[in-house]
Scaffold this active site. Sequence first.
Site: not given
Length: 404
Positions: A44-45, A118, A223
């Site tokens: 992962e960067q 998220r 939402y």
Amino acid sequence: MIQNHTPSVGKRGGARIAVVGAGIAGLTVALSLSRAGIRCEVFEQTKNLREVGAGVQLAPNATRLLHRLGLARSLSPVAVRPSAVEMRSWDDSRLLGRTELGDACEELYGAPYYTVHRADLHQALLSSIDDNILHIGRRCVGVEELPEGARLRFEDGSTYEADVVIGADGIHSVVRDALAMDEPRFSGQSIYRGLVPGEQLPFLLEDPKVRLWFGPEQHCVCYPVSAGRWISVGATAPAGDWSVESWTAEGRVEDLVETYQGWNEEVLSVLKALGSVGRWALHDRDPLTRWSTRRIAVVGDAAHPMLPFQAQGANQAIEDAVVLTACLRGIRPDDIPAALARYEQVRRPRTDELQRLSRANSRTFHLSDGEGQRERDLALAGTQNLRKQDWLYGFDAEAALLGE
Ligand SMILES: Cc1cc2nc3c(=O)[nH]c(=O)nc-3n(C[C@H](O)[C@H](O)[C@H](O)COP(=O)(O)OP(=O)(O)OC[C@H]3O[C@@H](n4cnc5c(N)ncnc54)[C@H](O)[C@@H]3O)c2cc1C
């Protein structure tokens, strides 16, 4: 590289699998492989692994897979189960159409419809995989196919040779460059994103729903997420000269409210409650004509970046991860090219269609008042039959593959 004595992919001393990117796609691939007893390394960067403050809708086609991967216990307390999706008009907020979700959806499809922060999803995925397979601060700058594998090159000068490389590095994927010469397509639209504390907008919590308001050239969606602690808000606006495409680029709430002048009070009360907003120029790409070579494949936005107007990009990334794992499970290293070809063949028709539908919705959601808008409203009128979503929500990507 492949050892001759190794019986199958991913076992100790066996084929090496490298995943580029630790977003929703990359982490779901890592989790799904690990549940199948297959080890991979994830590059992962960023050094600071965290998701942005925004929501994501997860439909039963993805939640059934996440639950099967063991995430029900971590997701269920933080996710919200909306009772319906409601579509309303921009000026007077009159109800245009409604699709029942909640219990009806869960009973029909055997898995819930969630709205999730998220960061909660990212955390649930991260805490389910081994820390030591994650290599942060490793920005991939190139991938090269070898006779029996592929070599990754990183910005820090290091390299990694693997038997399979999975590109999960998003819409600007470096790995995708090994498959196609295409570029992202600018939609002309931008989206403002932000979160409002739930207690500031209690009317949105009483009966949690996904609420959309359609209007000329733009639409707004909101939402609750994080068990109602936050309301996730997304509001599109013509991009004008805004071309920044980054989750961290900030917009101005004043500009957003100005763009929505004349809209109904419900929408304005939601937008005015935002303390800060990100703004993102929306891009997608045309469907790819191939997703894999003999040793390289792409998943998630690296494979099929779509406009967010079907709320399916992350859902499809989760389907990709599970199907890819099922194709790789138990095979011999020599069979990797055939496994990647099978993965691509199974996945492409479905995501091609969703890329197309997402583009079509960018027109439907943003119609100016007039004949087209009236036709749309007529088609939406009343309660939509949830069964129209069978092809999307009722799909079990893993079972479909195994039942081939
Ligand atoms: C406004 C908006 C709303 C949306 N709403 C929904 C929704 O409700 N439901 C839904 O299903 N989808 C939704 N989507 C789509 C969804 O967000 C994406 O499809 C999903 O996040 C894609 O995940 P990914 O892991 O493929 O890519 P990304 O999230 O882009 O992750 C890519 C990862 O790879 C890393 N990376 C990139 N390049 C490199 C490199 N060279 N080397 C190493 N690492 C690299 C990045 O740092 C990142 O961690 C929405 C999208 C937008 C823009």
